[in-house]
Structure formats: structure tokens, C-alpha cells
Motif scaffolding. Structure first.
Motif, PDB file in Angstrom:
ATOM      1  N   SER A   1      -3.847  16.692 -17.002  1.00 61.14           N
ATOM      2  CA  SER A   1      -3.007  16.586 -15.816  1.00 61.14           C
ATOM      3  C   SER A   1      -3.650  15.667 -14.790  1.00 61.14           C
ATOM      4  O   SER A   1      -2.973  14.874 -14.140  1.00 61.14           O
ATOM      5  N   ARG A   2      -4.980  15.762 -14.669  1.00 59.91           N
ATOM      6  CA  ARG A   2      -5.681  14.908 -13.713  1.00 59.91           C
ATOM      7  C   ARG A   2      -5.493  13.435 -14.077  1.00 59.91           C
ATOM      8  O   ARG A   2      -5.162  12.610 -13.220  1.00 59.91           O
ATOM      9  N   ASP A   3      -5.666  13.121 -15.375  1.00 56.09           N
ATOM     10  CA  ASP A   3      -5.484  11.733 -15.799  1.00 56.09           C
ATOM     11  C   ASP A   3      -4.056  11.264 -15.547  1.00 56.09           C
ATOM     12  O   ASP A   3      -3.827  10.136 -15.107  1.00 56.09           O
ATOM     13  N   ALA A   4      -3.091  12.155 -15.851  1.00 55.13           N
ATOM     14  CA  ALA A   4      -1.688  11.768 -15.664  1.00 55.13           C
ATOM     15  C   ALA A   4      -1.393  11.511 -14.188  1.00 55.13           C
ATOM     16  O   ALA A   4      -0.732  10.538 -13.832  1.00 55.13           O
ATOM     17  N   LEU A   5      -1.908  12.392 -13.318  1.00 48.62           N
ATOM     18  CA  LEU A   5      -1.632  12.235 -11.881  1.00 48.62           C
ATOM     19  C   LEU A   5      -2.326  10.987 -11.339  1.00 48.62           C
ATOM     20  O   LEU A   5      -1.789  10.299 -10.471  1.00 48.62           O
ATOM     21  N   ASN A   6      -3.528  10.696 -11.876  1.00 54.41           N
ATOM     22  CA  ASN A   6      -4.233   9.499 -11.404  1.00 54.41           C
ATOM     23  C   ASN A   6      -3.489   8.229 -11.783  1.00 54.41           C
ATOM     24  O   ASN A   6      -3.687   7.188 -11.159  1.00 54.41           O
ATOM     25  N   GLN A   7      -2.671   8.318 -12.841  1.00 49.28           N
ATOM     26  CA  GLN A   7      -1.983   7.106 -13.289  1.00 49.28           C
ATOM     27  C   GLN A   7      -0.707   6.817 -12.513  1.00 49.28           C
ATOM     28  O   GLN A   7      -0.114   5.758 -12.686  1.00 49.28           O
ATOM     29  N   VAL A   8      -0.259   7.784 -11.712  1.00 48.22           N
ATOM     30  CA  VAL A   8       0.949   7.533 -10.924  1.00 48.22           C
ATOM     31  C   VAL A   8       0.631   6.422  -9.927  1.00 48.22           C
ATOM     32  O   VAL A   8      -0.337   6.518  -9.184  1.00 48.22           O
ATOM     33  N   PRO A   9       1.432   5.346  -9.917  1.00 41.60           N
ATOM     34  CA  PRO A   9       1.078   4.190  -9.087  1.00 41.60           C
ATOM     35  C   PRO A   9       1.050   4.520  -7.599  1.00 41.60           C
ATOM     36  O   PRO A   9       1.825   5.354  -7.123  1.00 41.60           O
ATOM     37  N   LEU A  10       0.163   3.839  -6.908  1.00 46.42           N
ATOM     38  CA  LEU A  10      -0.001   4.065  -5.470  1.00 46.42           C
ATOM     39  C   LEU A  10       1.293   3.773  -4.713  1.00 46.42           C
ATOM     40  O   LEU A  10       1.644   4.486  -3.777  1.00 46.42           O
ATOM     41  N   GLU A  11       2.030   2.733  -5.157  1.00 44.45           N
ATOM     42  CA  GLU A  11       3.266   2.347  -4.466  1.00 44.45           C
ATOM     43  C   GLU A  11       4.250   3.501  -4.402  1.00 44.45           C
ATOM     44  O   GLU A  11       4.975   3.660  -3.418  1.00 44.45           O
ATOM     45  N   LEU A  12       4.260   4.272  -5.512  1.00 49.34           N
ATOM     46  CA  LEU A  12       5.200   5.387  -5.578  1.00 49.34           C
ATOM     47  C   LEU A  12       4.870   6.415  -4.492  1.00 49.34           C
ATOM     48  O   LEU A  12       5.754   6.933  -3.803  1.00 49.34           O
ATOM     49  N   ARG A  13       3.569   6.699  -4.342  1.00 41.75           N
ATOM     50  CA  ARG A  13       3.150   7.649  -3.301  1.00 41.75           C
ATOM     51  C   ARG A  13       3.462   7.085  -1.927  1.00 41.75           C
ATOM     52  O   ARG A  13       4.001   7.764  -1.053  1.00 41.75           O
ATOM     53  N   GLN A  14       3.119   5.801  -1.744  1.00 43.48           N
ATOM     54  CA  GLN A  14       3.343   5.190  -0.432  1.00 43.48           C
ATOM     55  C   GLN A  14       4.820   5.203  -0.089  1.00 43.48           C
ATOM     56  O   GLN A  14       5.199   5.458   1.052  1.00 43.48           O
ATOM     57  N   GLY A  15       5.658   4.945  -1.119  1.00 41.13           N
ATOM     58  CA  GLY A  15       7.094   4.971  -0.887  1.00 41.13           C
ATOM     59  C   GLY A  15       7.537   6.337  -0.401  1.00 41.13           C
ATOM     60  O   GLY A  15       8.316   6.468   0.560  1.00 41.13           O
ATOM     61  N   ALA A  16       6.995   7.374  -1.067  1.00 39.83           N
ATOM     62  CA  ALA A  16       7.383   8.729  -0.685  1.00 39.83           C
ATOM     63  C   ALA A  16       6.937   9.041   0.743  1.00 39.83           C
ATOM     64  O   ALA A  16       7.726   9.566   1.554  1.00 39.83           O
ATOM     65  N   TYR A  17       5.691   8.677   1.077  1.00 40.35           N
ATOM     66  CA  TYR A  17       5.215   8.955   2.433  1.00 40.35           C
ATOM     67  C   TYR A  17       5.989   8.100   3.440  1.00 40.35           C
ATOM     68  O   TYR A  17       6.224   8.511   4.567  1.00 40.35           O
ATOM     69  N   GLY A  18       6.390   6.882   3.004  1.00 37.14           N
ATOM     70  CA  GLY A  18       7.102   5.968   3.889  1.00 37.14           C
ATOM     71  C   GLY A  18       8.418   6.544   4.388  1.00 37.14           C
ATOM     72  O   GLY A  18       8.827   6.283   5.517  1.00 37.14           O
ATOM     73  N   VAL A  19       9.104   7.326   3.548  1.00 39.59           N
ATOM     74  CA  VAL A  19      10.363   7.908   4.017  1.00 39.59           C
ATOM     75  C   VAL A  19      10.119   9.213   4.762  1.00 39.59           C
ATOM     76  O   VAL A  19      11.051   9.936   5.077  1.00 39.59           O
ATOM     77  N   GLY A  20       8.840   9.523   4.996  1.00 39.35           N
ATOM     78  CA  GLY A  20       8.542  10.604   5.916  1.00 39.35           C
ATOM     79  C   GLY A  20       8.355  11.967   5.310  1.00 39.35           C
ATOM     80  O   GLY A  20       8.439  12.969   6.011  1.00 39.35           O
ATOM     81  N   THR A  21       8.052  12.042   4.019  1.00 37.51           N
ATOM     82  CA  THR A  21       7.859  13.371   3.439  1.00 37.51           C
ATOM     83  C   THR A  21       6.433  13.856   3.698  1.00 37.51           C
ATOM     84  O   THR A  21       5.553  13.074   4.060  1.00 37.51           O
TER      85      THR A  21
END
Lengths: 331, 304
Positions: free
Chosen positions: A206-226
Motif C-alpha cells: 500500500s505504501r508503494d502504491a500510495l507513493n506512486q500517486v502523482p503529485l499533480e493529482l494531490r495538488q489538484g485535490a488540495y487546489g479545489v480546497g479539500t
């Protein structure tokens, strides 16, 4: 062998040598060098086939050994629960039931724990030194031999959790799953020790899988204010889910085949009992306990059980490989 | 249609003006904190067993460490004293046999997968087989070796033997060694190989003197970890190497190992035997943790 290649380039160099075109012609490969190259290639080919040979050998050996039992018990071996060496009647239902119940229930506990731990050490919730320390400890937990965990389970864990199991019995004793008084080894402690054994696999994958999620995806999520957990639940986990499920399947295969710790703590029952607080048995623990002393058709019956275990873990592992290899993050 | 009112800065009704500072009282922030705490508790629960197991192994086993533990034979059931010298020697011997088989075969197979196969059907089949073999329960490899070595008595008409135990462990090590070799070699930059071919090296020389040495670290790390894993395995040994209360009598006789000693002595109703099981656990866990730290050290050396 090694000198062949260096003949062209080394040797005493004459500083006055006339660098004409001759010095730069392509080096001829001497026959000995070709032979070494070809021989090495063939050697590695043979060594690589060893895996296939061993795998095939395992299937053939176990199947060959099981044939006598297959022909005399047939498929009723899967559904009958008498294990009677005196009358030569064998049925593996208790062991198959125990294998499935212990592995599935232990996964049900280990999945939230493992995925939660993986989130905790990937999602920037804690300082990186603490993160690495937890990661290292989970890895070391995977390195502790099964038999040592079994020893610990017998002398430390089981006495410690017995009050909790007693409480469970007094509260839920009216259901068939908890209607026996816990008296030492049993299915419930075996499930708990399996949780300890599969946790590192689930956490690591799970750690490896989560580490592979691209940074842009996280930034996008935080960008819309979650919030952080909004991002985890609605973006990051869905993106990593196929790899996590693959890891869970690998862990299921491991839990089904896990032998020593389970053998030492499950109680090795010969009679069927639905209760999780009663002693049980698994295919692996049955093999561990009886194989050394068995003879005649009992060996064959045990081989039959081993064949079932092999087919079960084979199916689970192939499914896991397929999921892990897909690893396509869905986003 | 009504004339839409123009958006101006004082037309605040159109915007739900949220405060820009962090408000811990908001539902989303409280949920956030709740989930963070749950994840933290889960991580603590995940680490707890390691701490407890290590604590008990160190406490129960550590206080029994003495010279006689390493030099004496285990006592007969019910008697006090003695040591686990034969089991320590046996574990080393059986693991050595397994390494001597699994490392050359595994490294060779890994070289084929990475350097020679063009990822055709055979290579795909072998790497699929490696994954399947890695998932085969360890006890099945014991059943397999029982079937082909112990039951057939191929070694000088001997049945249970250290050799059979070593072969069973090598089956478990093989997939790990192949995989780490293959993956280690894949990390070597293609330019290095081209450079070697460019100065006229043959393929064999390139692999032996350029490719393999540059992939030394990941391969060595994988091998050390697989040896540590094999040393702790029990299930494949209980009916291949069996057990022996005496000093090792060559590789074609039954042999004691620490893991089987722990299994046998843990379920005996005698205090002295249980204590020896704890002491053996201590020695085994120390060896395995040492190997893990060594593997970490090797891979860290390479990064510098």
C-alpha cells in the motif's frame, strides 16, 4: 577466457607506431570467444529454466503423491471431516474450512490496519524521521521468523488476550461462532498471529502504491480546497486501489500458506467446531504436524491436501500478479 | 427575463465568504483530525507486535545467553542445562547448502532474463513462474523435496538429511535471487554495455566485468535478505532435515536447526526445553536482524 577480449587493445604499446588505417580495422572474434559467449548464454538459459522445472516438479510430485488418495476419496475429500488413520478414512473439510476462515478473517482485520499505517507513513502527517522509523519497524516485523512469532504467541500473546476472548464468549456466547470457552490454543489466537504476519505485506505494498500517486493529482485535490483526508478518500485511495487490492491478494496467499506460527497456536483439532474460540486446523498446520510420521495412504491424503492448498494459493497469487501488474492508476 | 445584477465587489451575497484562517471547529477539520488519529492508532498497533516480540525475545532469551549455550548439546527431555550448539551449526550448514544451490542458479537465471532474453514468451513464462514460485507456501516446498529426495532416498539410500533440508530452502530462495538479479541488472544504464562493446569486449566479458559488478549492490542486498529469510524458515525443514539431538554427522544425515529446535521445544511440557527455545529465538532473531541491517548498510554504501 578474459584475455581474449583484451588481445586487440592492450600489450606493449609502441609510441612510434604509425597509426595507419590498419590499426582501426574491426577486431575478429576468435572462435574461442564465440564459444565462450554461446556457452554462457546456453548456461544462463538452462539456469533460467530451473524455475520452470522446479515449478513443474512441485506440481507433478504433489499430484503423483496424491493420486492414490484422489482415486479412493474423490471429491468427497473436500466435504467430509473424518480424519481417521486407523480406518484409513480421510477428509480435509476441517483443514480447508480453517484455512479459509483464518486467512479471510485475519485479512479483514489487517486491511484497515495496514492501509491506515501506509497512509500514515506516506501522506506527510508526521515528520519524515518518524515515518522512516515506522517503515523500518514494519519491515523488520516481516523478517521475524514465523516460528519465533509462534513461540511468542504460545507463551505471551495467548495468555494476554484470553480475558478479552472470555469477554467475547460471555457477550456473544449465544452465537455458534463464540459458544466455546477459550482454553488456550484456538482459531482466534491463530487469526491474530496471522494479522501480525500479513500486516507488513499489506503495509509495504500500500505504501508503494500510495507513493506512486502523482503529485499533480494531490495538488489538484488540495487546489479545489479539500482537506487532507478529503483528498485521501476521494482522490488518492481510488487512484491506488488496484495496486492495494493486488497487495491484499498477495497477503491472502501468504496467510493461506502460513505454517509455523499457526500450527503452534491453532490447536490442531481433529473434530469440526464452528466456534472461533475452539481449536481448529489448517491445511498447512495439518501437513506440518502429520507429514513426518505418516505412512501409506495417509501420506497420499496429506499430498492431496497439499495439492488443494497449492491450487488455492496458485489461484490467489495469479489474481494478485494480474492486479499488481496492471498497476494502472485509475484517474 | 430580469436584468442580472452586475457583480461588484460590494455584492457580497453572491459569495459565501469563508474566513481564511484555519478553524479547527469546522466539521471537515474535526473529521480530518479524527481520521489522522485513527491512522496514527493503526500505525501504533502495527508496530506494537514487533516491539513486544523483540522485548520478550530479548528478555527471555537474552538472560540465558552463556558460553555453554553455544558449545553444548540440548539436554534430554526433562533435564536441565545444555545448549543449542548443534542447532546453530546445523542452521549455518543447511543455509550454506541452500545458498550454494540458489545463488548460482538464481544469478544465472537473472542474467538470462535481463541480458539475453528479448522478453519473448520464454522470458515471460520464466518471470511468471518466478512470481508463482515466490507465492508457493514454504511447506509445499518441503512436501516437494520429501517426495523427490526423502521418499526416493536418492542420496546413498539416506532419507532425512541436511542435504534435503538445504534443497528445500534453496527452492524458497531461488525466486528472490532471480528477481533481485533481474531487477538489479535492469537498473544498469545501457550506455555502460555499449561502452564495453565499443572497446571490443565480448558479451560474456561485458556481463562479467561491467554489468554484474555495477549491479552488485542490489543483487548483494537481495541475496543477504533471502539468506536471512531461509535461515528462519521452519516448515520445509520439519520433514526434510528432521532433527537430531547430536552434533551434525555430515550432510547426508538428519540435522538439528535452530528453527526446528524452537518448534519442537516450544511445544514440550518441560521448562528447560522452553527456555532453550527462547534462547534459540534470541540467537536466530539476532542473526536475522543483523543480516537485515547488513543489507541496509550495503545498499546505503552504494547511494553515497
Amino acid at each position: 577466457m578474459l584475455t581474449d577480449s583484451s588481445q586487440a587493445g592492450t600489450g606493449p604499446v609502441n609510441p612510434n607506431r604509425n597509426l595507419d588505417a590498419d590499426a582501426f580495422t574491426l577486431r575478429r572474434r576468435p572462435p574461442s570467444e564465440k564459444l565462450v559467449d554461446l556457452g554462457f548464454r546456453q548456461l544462463t538459459l538452462v539456469l533460467a529454466s530451473a524455475v520452470a522445472i522446479v515449478l513443474l516438479g512441485i506440481f507433478l510430485t504433489v499430484f503423483q503423491g496424491a493420486r492414490e488418495a484422489i482415486s479412493s476419496f474423490g471429491l468427497s475429500f473436500l466435504t467430509t471431516s473424518s480424519w481417521d488413520p486407523v480406518n484409513e478414512q480421510y477428509g480435509a473439510f476441517i483443514a480447508i474450512y480453517g484455512t479459509l476462515v483464518t486467512s479471510i478473517l485475519s485479512l479483514a482485520i489487517a486491511i484497515p490496519l495496514g492501509v491506515g499505517t501506509a497512509i500514515f507513513i506516506t501522506e506527510d502527517l508526521i515528520p519524515s524521521s518518524l515515518r522512516e522509523a515506522i517503515g523500518l519497524m514494519v519491515e523488520l516485523l516481516a523478517a521475524i521468523p514465523s516460528v519465533v512469532l509462534g513461540l511468542w504467541a504460545i507463551f505471551v500473546m495467548e495468555p494476554a488476550i484470553r480475558p478479552a476472548l472470555n469477554l467475547l464468549h460471555s457477550l456473544l456466547g449465544w452465537t455458534p461462532f463464540f459458544n466455546t470457552v477459550p482454553q488456550g490454543p484456538g482459531m482466534a489466537p491463530a487469526i491474530l498471529i496471522l494479522v501480525v504476519m500479513v500486516l507488513p505485506i499489506i503495509t509495504a505494498i500500500s505504501r508503494d502504491a500510495l507513493n506512486q500517486v502523482p503529485l499533480e493529482l494531490r495538488q489538484g485535490a488540495y487546489g479545489v480546497g479539500t482537506t487532507r483526508w478529503g483528498a485521501i478518500f476521494s482522490v488518492i485511495l481510488p487512484a491506488a486501489v488496484s495496486a492495494i487490492i493486488g497487495g491484499v491478494m498477495l497477503a491472502l496467499g501468504r496467510a493461506m500458506g502460513e505454517t509455523m506460527a499457526v500450527t503452534m497456536i491453532i490447536g490442531n483439532a481433529l473434530n469440526f467446531d464452528l466456534s472461533l474460540l475452539a481449536p481448529g486446523n489448517t491445511i498447512a498446520s495439518m501437513l506440518a504436524n502429520q507429514f513426518g510420521e505418516a505412512d501409506g495412504i495417509q501420506v497420499s491424503a496429506l499430498m492431496y491436501a497439499a495439492l488443494i492448498l497449492m491450487l488455492l494459493t496458485f489461484a490467489v497469487n495469479v489474481a494478485a500478479q494480474w492486479l499488481v501488474r496492471r498497476l494502472s492508476l485509475r484517474y | 427575463m430580469a436584468n442580472p445584477s452586475p457583480i461588484t465587489y460590494d455584492n457580497t451575497a453572491l459569495f459565501d465568504r469563508r474566513p481564511l484562517h484555519f478553524d479547527p471547529g469546522l466539521r471537515r477539520n474535526r473529521l480530518n483530525l479524527l481520521f489522522t488519529s485513527i491512522a496514527g492508532i493503526f500505525a501504533a498497533i502495527a508496530v506494537l507486535p514487533l516491539v513486544l516480540v523483540l522485548f520478550h525475545v530479548l528478555m527471555q532469551g537474552g538472560r540465558l545467553i552463556s558460553v555453554s549455550l553455544f558449545t553444548q548439546l540440548p539436554p534430554p527431555p526433562g533435564l536441565e542445562g545444555g545448549g543449542i550448539g548443534n542447532a546453530i551449526l546445523g542452521t549455518i550448514l543447511v543455509t550454506l547448502i541452500a545458498s550454494l544451490i540458489a545463488i548460482p542458479v538464481g544469478v544465472g537465471g537473472g542474467i538470462y532474463l535481463s541480458e539475453y532474453s528479448s522478453r519473448g514468451w520464454f522470458a515471460q513464462f520464466v518471470s511468471f513462474g518466478t512470481d508463482v514460485l515466490a507465492g508457493v507456501p514454504s511447506i509445499i516446498s518441503g512436501v516437494f523435496v520429501y517426495g523427490i529426495v526423502v521418499a526416493t532416498r536418492i542420496f546413498f539410500d539416506q532419507s532425512y538429511s541436511a542435504m534435503a533440508g538445504g534443497i528445500a530452502l534453496s527452492v524458497l530462495m531461488l525466486p528472490t535471487v532471480i528477481k533481485t538479479t533481474d531487477e538489479g541488472l535492469k537498473l544498469v544504464p545501457q550506455e555502460l554495455r555499449w561502452g564495453a562493446y565499443g572497446v571490443g569486449a565480448s558479451k560474456f566479458v561485458t556481463v562479467m566485468r561491467i554489468t554484474l559488478p555495477s549491479a552488485f549492490t542490489p543483487i548483494a542486498t537481495g541475496i543477504v535478505l533471502s539468506i536471512a529469510r531461509a535461515a528462519g524458515e521452519t516448515a520445509p525443514l520439519i520433514f526434510t532435515a528432521l532433527f537430531s539431538p547430536f552434533w551434525p554427522e555430515g550432510v547426508f544425515n538428519p540435522i538439528a536447526t535452530m528453527s526446528v529446535l524452537i518448534f519442537n521445544f516450544a511445544i514440550m511440557p518441560y521448562e528447560a526445553q522452553n527456555e532453550l527455545a527462547w534462547a534459540a529465538s534470541f540467537v536466530l532473531v539476532m542473526m536475522i536482524l543483523g543480516a537485515n541491517l547488513l543489507a541496509r548498510w550495503i545498499s546505503r554504501m552504494a547511494k553515497v
